[in-house]
Scaffold this active site. Structure first.
Site, PDB file in Angstrom:
ATOM      1  N   LYS A 108       1.361  -0.692   2.741  1.00 52.99           N
ATOM      2  CA  LYS A 108      -0.109  -0.754   3.170  1.00 52.99           C
ATOM      3  C   LYS A 108      -0.202   0.626   3.803  1.00 52.99           C
ATOM      4  O   LYS A 108       0.571   1.080   4.822  1.00 52.99           O
ATOM      5  CB  LYS A 108      -0.261  -1.828   4.496  1.00 52.99           C
ATOM      6  CG  LYS A 108      -1.564  -1.909   5.097  1.00 52.99           C
ATOM      7  CD  LYS A 108      -1.676  -2.326   6.353  1.00 52.99           C
ATOM      8  CE  LYS A 108      -3.035  -2.176   7.136  1.00 52.99           C
ATOM      9  NZ  LYS A 108      -3.027  -2.394   8.513  1.00 52.99           N
ATOM     10  N   GLY A 169      -7.636  -3.805  17.182  1.00 50.92           N
ATOM     11  CA  GLY A 169      -7.438  -4.455  18.334  1.00 50.92           C
ATOM     12  C   GLY A 169      -8.621  -4.692  19.100  1.00 50.92           C
ATOM     13  O   GLY A 169      -8.517  -5.078  20.425  1.00 50.92           O
ATOM     14  N   THR A 218      -3.149  -8.226  16.358  1.00 49.19           N
ATOM     15  CA  THR A 218      -3.429  -8.304  17.829  1.00 49.19           C
ATOM     16  C   THR A 218      -4.197  -9.733  18.298  1.00 49.19           C
ATOM     17  O   THR A 218      -3.969 -10.296  19.487  1.00 49.19           O
ATOM     18  CB  THR A 218      -4.398  -7.323  18.391  1.00 49.19           C
ATOM     19  OG1 THR A 218      -3.705  -5.869  17.993  1.00 49.19           O
ATOM     20  CG2 THR A 218      -4.755  -7.197  19.979  1.00 49.19           C
TER      21      THR A 218
END
Length: 266
Positions: A108, A169, A218
């Site tokens: 990724k 996040g 998150t």
């Protein structure tokens, strides 16, 4: 629209492999490895992202190893370049991951623009993507929700494009449904929402838009009960996918009776 939609409940394909869970999860931010294990199992995820620059997967002998609780025999490990701010660092990190994971090609890619927003540096992302594809990596790429850029990354050869829903996040949820929908409609590789999901309804919305999956960290690791939130996200992904396949009713400005009065005899 992504060709993976045709598989319906059969899953989606990345780099020639079919995955049946459309929820991808991260491995960071948990209080300990046991919590990581519990949440990962509850999520039902098959692909687990690992930040190579922040997580020990064998490069630090004698220290706790993430792979002991998230074994490659059970999960597809997805090394990511979190924390990289240049194309050079990102490429170097992917090559390190390939060495540590015995030739593993699936990565990724994310190249960040600054520490405050964590938005992708799209110019550096394009540069790194081109280099990695030429170097025979299978690249899943984090990017902004720009339909033009998403298509260009696909054309470069990335095997999946991962537009953000909101800043990393932030938990803000899906901020631009229209761009995501456009990206999905024009894609022939999997489109996976990456970043910004806060709760189960956000994940469901992403799937209802036709996305092939959602990656999150998150939202699960930062919850008061990570394993329970992971379970909720699993259900939301499944429900959102089914709703997309079912085909929702069109939105109307005025009411439409559930029981029409036409033909009623009084």
């Amino acid at each position: 629209m992504s060709e993976n939609t045709n598989l319906q409940d059969g899953g989606f394909v990345v780099a020639g492999k079919t995955y049946h869970s459309r929820l991808l999860v991260g491995s960071g931010k948990y209080k300990d490895l046991d919590e990581t294990r519990q949440a990962t199992e509850a999520s039902g995820a098959e692909i687990i992202t690992v930040a190579i620059r922040r997580t020990n997967i064998g490069q630090n002998p004698g220290e706790p190893n993430l792979l002991d609780v998230v074994p490659p025999s059970r999960y597809t490990i997805l090394p990511n370049t979190a924390g990289c701010y240049t194309a050079e660092d990102a490429v170097r990190t992917c090559r390190l991951a390939r060495e540590l994971l015995d030739g593993h090609k699936l990565v990724k890619l994310e190249v960040l623009g600054d520490e405050k927003t964590l938005y992708p540096d799209v110019t550096a992302t394009l540069e790194a993507a081109e280099t990695l594809v030429k170097d025979d990596f299978d690249v899943m790429v984090y990017t902004s929700d720009d339909p033009i850029l998403a298509k260009r990354l696909e054309d470069i050869g990335c095997c999946a494009v991962m537009p953000l829903a909101a800043p990393i996040g932030s938990g803000l949820g899906i901020q631009n449904k229209y761009n995501l929908r456009t990206i999905v409609e024009n894609a022939s590789v999997p489109i996976l929402v990456d970043a910004g999901v806060g709760t189960a309804s956000d994940a469901a919305i992403a799937m209802e838009l036709g996305c092939d999956g959602v990656l999150m960290n998150t939202a699960i690791a930062g919850a008061q009960n990570p394993a329970l939130m992971a379970s909720a996200m699993k259900k939301a992904i499944e429900a959102g996918r089914e709703a997309f396949l079912a085909g929702r009713i069109p939105r109307k400005r005025y009411a439409s009776a559930s029981s029409p009065v036409d033909g009623i005899f009084f």
